[in-house]
Scaffold this motif. Structure first.
Motif, PDB file in Angstrom:
ATOM      1  N   LEU A  96       0.608  -1.392   0.055  1.00 39.01           N
ATOM      2  CA  LEU A  96       0.053   0.046   0.133  1.00 39.01           C
ATOM      3  C   LEU A  96       0.825   1.269   0.136  1.00 39.01           C
ATOM      4  CD1 LEU A  96      -2.729  -1.161   2.384  1.00 39.01           C
ATOM      5  CD2 LEU A  96      -3.222  -0.460  -0.034  1.00 39.01           C
ATOM      6  N   ARG A  97       2.078   1.108   0.577  1.00 39.09           N
ATOM      7  CA  ARG A  97       2.773   2.506   0.575  1.00 39.09           C
ATOM      8  C   ARG A  97       3.317   2.789  -0.717  1.00 39.09           C
ATOM      9  NH1 ARG A  97       8.332   2.213   0.027  1.00 39.09           N
ATOM     10  NH2 ARG A  97       9.025  -0.026   0.033  1.00 39.09           N
ATOM     11  N   ASN A  99       1.847   1.305  -3.779  1.00 38.06           N
ATOM     12  CA  ASN A  99       0.779   1.336  -4.925  1.00 38.06           C
ATOM     13  C   ASN A  99      -0.163   2.618  -4.641  1.00 38.06           C
ATOM     14  OD1 ASN A  99       1.573  -0.868  -6.124  1.00 38.06           O
ATOM     15  ND2 ASN A  99       0.664  -2.292  -4.801  1.00 38.06           N
ATOM     16  N   ASP A 100      -0.313   2.972  -3.261  1.00 38.69           N
ATOM     17  CA  ASP A 100      -1.197   3.917  -3.076  1.00 38.69           C
ATOM     18  C   ASP A 100      -0.743   4.855  -2.142  1.00 38.69           C
ATOM     19  OD1 ASP A 100      -3.422   5.569  -2.704  1.00 38.69           O
ATOM     20  OD2 ASP A 100      -4.956   4.382  -2.039  1.00 38.69           O
ATOM     21  N   PRO A 101       0.280   5.712  -2.605  1.00 36.54           N
ATOM     22  CA  PRO A 101       1.158   6.552  -1.664  1.00 36.54           C
ATOM     23  C   PRO A 101       0.214   7.660  -1.167  1.00 36.54           C
ATOM     24  CG  PRO A 101       1.648   7.326  -3.864  1.00 36.54           C
ATOM     25  CD  PRO A 101       0.778   5.950  -3.871  1.00 36.54           C
ATOM     26  N   HIS A 102      -0.965   8.035  -1.626  1.00 32.21           N
ATOM     27  CA  HIS A 102      -1.678   9.166  -1.064  1.00 32.21           C
ATOM     28  C   HIS A 102      -2.661   8.625   0.130  1.00 32.21           C
ATOM     29  CE1 HIS A 102      -0.328  11.908  -4.264  1.00 32.21           C
ATOM     30  NE2 HIS A 102      -0.601  10.860  -4.984  1.00 32.21           N
ATOM     31  N   THR A 103      -3.302   7.521  -0.047  1.00 32.06           N
ATOM     32  CA  THR A 103      -4.194   6.977   0.872  1.00 32.06           C
ATOM     33  C   THR A 103      -4.010   5.834   1.518  1.00 32.06           C
ATOM     34  OG1 THR A 103      -5.770   6.429  -0.545  1.00 32.06           O
ATOM     35  CG2 THR A 103      -6.018   8.786   0.236  1.00 32.06           C
ATOM     36  N   GLY A 104      -2.838   5.250   0.970  1.00 30.67           N
ATOM     37  CA  GLY A 104      -2.682   3.661   1.391  1.00 30.67           C
ATOM     38  C   GLY A 104      -2.582   3.583   2.708  1.00 30.67           C
ATOM     39  N   SER A 106      -3.770   5.040   5.215  1.00 29.34           N
ATOM     40  CA  SER A 106      -5.057   5.125   6.018  1.00 29.34           C
ATOM     41  C   SER A 106      -5.683   4.231   5.898  1.00 29.34           C
ATOM     42  CB  SER A 106      -5.754   6.302   5.375  1.00 29.34           C
ATOM     43  OG  SER A 106      -7.145   6.466   5.921  1.00 29.34           O
ATOM     44  N   ILE A 107      -5.740   3.462   4.446  1.00 30.75           N
ATOM     45  CA  ILE A 107      -6.509   2.122   4.127  1.00 30.75           C
ATOM     46  C   ILE A 107      -5.787   0.945   4.997  1.00 30.75           C
ATOM     47  CG2 ILE A 107      -6.696   0.532   2.321  1.00 30.75           C
ATOM     48  CD1 ILE A 107      -7.063   2.985   0.405  1.00 30.75           C
ATOM     49  N   TRP A 108      -4.498   0.993   4.945  1.00 28.62           N
ATOM     50  CA  TRP A 108      -4.062  -0.209   5.824  1.00 28.62           C
ATOM     51  C   TRP A 108      -4.316   0.163   7.110  1.00 28.62           C
ATOM     52  CZ3 TRP A 108      -0.389   0.052  10.206  1.00 28.62           C
ATOM     53  CH2 TRP A 108       0.200  -1.286  10.285  1.00 28.62           C
TER      54      TRP A 108
END
Length: 157
Positions: A96-97, A99-104, A106-108
């Motif tokens: 996630l860090r 593949n989704d640097p913006h909200t990853g 938070s999702i994690w």
């Protein structure tokens, strides 16, 4: 002189090694090679992730005697379920860090850490019989092998 036993000998180190091989997707061979252009993981393994990140960022009161809080086991790696869940948390964090640097992150926290931590530290979780200064070996669920006729009914038989 040896006496026959009905219980098989359990080798926890071999069991955990097999579990880690399964988690890495390498039950019969070496680990797959990483694409040289893909980002390197921040943490080299789950142990470094737990000790150098998770243990430092989680702010939870650990239950001790009558003091309420979460139940944690310092020997987390000795619990197969905990090892599997923490390994999954580490891999999700690394993915996630990148593949989704913006909200990853938070999702994690929301979709990965919070539910896993609730199970790990809950009343029925793998650490339930442990404490800050006490480790109790895991007790696997009792199972009986499925009869061949039951397995034969499944679509992948």
């Amino acid at each position: 002189m040896t006496s026959p036993t009905s219980e098989p000998t359990i080798d926890p180190v071999a069991d955990l090694t097999n579990l880690l091989d399964q988690l890495a997707g390498t039950p019969d061979g070496p680990a797959p090679t990483q694409d040289p252009e893909s980002p390197k993981p921040v943490f080299r393994d789950v142990d470094q992730f737990v000790t150098s990140y998770l243990a430092l960022v989680l702010e939870r009161r650990v239950a001790s005697g009558p003091t309420p809080g979460i139940t944690w086991c310092a020997r987390w790696w000795a619990h197969p379920e905990a090892l599997s869940r923490l390994y999954a948390l580490w891999r999700a964090w690394e993915a996630l860090r990148v593949n989704d640097p913006h909200t990853g992150m938070s999702i994690w926290w929301r979709d990965h850490l919070d539910p896993h931590l609730a199970v790990l530290t809950g009343d029925g979780g793998p650490f339930a019989r442990c404490g800050p200064d006490r480790h109790r070996d895991p007790e696997p669920l009792h199972v009986e092998p499925a009869p061949p006729e039951v397995l034969a009914q499944l679509p992948d038989a």
